[in-house]
Design a protein around this motif. Structure first.
Motif, PDB file in Angstrom:
ATOM      1  N   GLN A  22     -13.410  99.774  43.582  1.00 56.91           N
ATOM      2  CA  GLN A  22     -13.015  98.774  44.581  1.00 56.91           C
ATOM      3  C   GLN A  22     -14.217  97.916  44.953  1.00 56.91           C
ATOM      4  O   GLN A  22     -15.246  98.423  45.400  1.00 56.91           O
ATOM      5  CB  GLN A  22     -12.453  99.437  45.836  1.00 56.91           C
ATOM      6  N   LEU A  23     -14.087  96.607  44.746  1.00 55.72           N
ATOM      7  CA  LEU A  23     -15.146  95.683  45.142  1.00 55.72           C
ATOM      8  C   LEU A  23     -15.291  95.665  46.657  1.00 55.72           C
ATOM      9  O   LEU A  23     -14.323  95.869  47.394  1.00 55.72           O
ATOM     10  CB  LEU A  23     -14.823  94.274  44.656  1.00 55.72           C
ATOM     11  N   ASN A  24     -16.490  95.381  47.125  1.00 57.35           N
ATOM     12  CA  ASN A  24     -16.762  95.379  48.561  1.00 57.35           C
ATOM     13  C   ASN A  24     -15.872  94.412  49.336  1.00 57.35           C
ATOM     14  O   ASN A  24     -15.489  94.672  50.471  1.00 57.35           O
ATOM     15  CB  ASN A  24     -18.235  95.035  48.811  1.00 57.35           C
ATOM     16  N   ASN A  25     -15.554  93.271  48.714  1.00 57.44           N
ATOM     17  CA  ASN A  25     -14.798  92.247  49.438  1.00 57.44           C
ATOM     18  C   ASN A  25     -13.318  92.237  49.099  1.00 57.44           C
ATOM     19  O   ASN A  25     -12.618  91.277  49.385  1.00 57.44           O
ATOM     20  CB  ASN A  25     -15.399  90.861  49.144  1.00 57.44           C
ATOM     21  N   GLN A  26     -12.826  93.319  48.482  1.00 51.54           N
ATOM     22  CA  GLN A  26     -11.416  93.381  48.098  1.00 51.54           C
ATOM     23  C   GLN A  26     -10.674  94.443  48.914  1.00 51.54           C
ATOM     24  O   GLN A  26     -11.251  95.455  49.294  1.00 51.54           O
ATOM     25  CB  GLN A  26     -11.288  93.677  46.604  1.00 51.54           C
ATOM     26  N   THR A 185     -21.391  93.237  41.006  1.00 47.54           N
ATOM     27  CA  THR A 185     -20.349  93.077  42.009  1.00 47.54           C
ATOM     28  C   THR A 185     -20.916  92.675  43.366  1.00 47.54           C
ATOM     29  O   THR A 185     -20.171  92.409  44.296  1.00 47.54           O
ATOM     30  CB  THR A 185     -19.546  94.381  42.186  1.00 47.54           C
ATOM     31  N   ILE A 186     -22.251  92.643  43.477  1.00 54.30           N
ATOM     32  CA  ILE A 186     -22.887  92.282  44.739  1.00 54.30           C
ATOM     33  C   ILE A 186     -23.666  90.986  44.535  1.00 54.30           C
ATOM     34  O   ILE A 186     -24.643  90.948  43.803  1.00 54.30           O
ATOM     35  CB  ILE A 186     -23.836  93.393  45.222  1.00 54.30           C
TER      36      ILE A 186
END
Length: 275
Positions: A22-26, A185-186
């Motif tokens: 899971q991406l941080n912003n999802q 991803t960051i």
């Protein structure tokens, strides 16, 4: 139209299962995002898994009656995207209409998928890349198995040569980002980056674009040596569009670059030696 999500990759470079990440912003992990997007267009969805994530995916998606998790089948287990198509074709051997999406396109929009779904036998392209794992096409088990007998495991070759898919072009966009490493991803916004880090990122980007430009120019020279044909004209047109997009991006980023900034490559060499 049957949805097919490719979630069976080994994720070796990523270091952990991409489908469950899971991406941080999802708001959800990658498999949930993909299922939600295809559910808007497909009544039934198959999720192609591997031996490692089959059970976690089955458990997570157990309450969704329109979703079925399938696993790779011999003799094409863990052989890339076509393993997923092969497993699906065993369930649906007749010619079937598929909407294909790889699980590692977490940012892809509903609008892009809807556009692909509205065209028969097509795949997505951007100025720099062909995105064969975002596609809409029909095929039968016989078509795929005859192709696999040639020992050709390229999804792109299958879509172009056997299914006769045509590209649908989109502007290059972060929405097509395919993550291969967790650190990708960051991404910090410029306001939170030091000037040194920002200039370093620009230098890397400009170097990458320069390399891409050289590669495309070499390909143009090779194609120009071919005998004149409609296929040659199409290749030249596609390469020239890619080249112009690269040149446009290069000029765009160049305006923010500080000519006096020198990129310290020793840090990269040290980092590479530690991996």
């Amino acid at each position: 139209m049957l949805g097919l999500i490719l979630a069976g990759g080994k994720s070796q470079r990523f270091g952990q299962d991409k489908a469950l990440y899971q991406l941080n912003n999802q708001p959800a992990n990658n498999i949930t995002l993909a299922v939600n997007k295809l559910s808007l267009l497909c009544d039934q969805i198959l999720v192609s898994s591997n031996s490692t994530n089959y059970l976690p995916l089955t458990n997570q998606l157990a309450t969704l009656t329109h979703v079925k998790v399938i696993s790779d089948q011999e003799p094409y287990r863990q052989r890339g995207p076509l393993s997923g198509l092969f497993a699906a074709s065993l369930l649906y051997p007749q010619k079937t209409d598929y909407l294909l999406l790889a699980v590692d396109y977490p940012l892809i929009s509903d609008a892009i998928i809807g556009t692909i779904a509205s065209h028969a036998n097509c795949y997505a392209t951007t100025p720099y890349s062909e995105h064969y794992a975002i596609a809409h096409f029909s095929f039968s088990a016989d078509q795929l198995q005859n192709f696999l007998k040639l020992d050709n495991l390229s999804l792109g070759n299958f879509l172009r040569e056997i299914v006769h898919c045509q590209p649908v072009s989109f502007p290059d966009s972060v929405l097509f980002t395919n993550y291969n490493y967790p650190k990708e991803t960051i991404m910090l916004p410029k306001s939170k980056m030091s000037e040194s880090d920002f200039q370093k990122l620009l230098k890397i980007t400009l170097t990458d674009l320069a390399i891409r430009q050289t590669v495309i120019e070499n390909q143009l020279q090779q194609v120009n040596q071919e005998i004149h044909s409609l296929e040659k004209d199409n290749k030249l047109d596609q390469l020239e569009r890619k080249l112009q997009a690269i040149k446009n991006d290069y000029q765009h980023y160049l305006q923010f670059s500080n000519p006096s900034f020198k990129l310290d490559v020793t840090a990269f060499k040290a980092d590479s030696a530690n991996h």
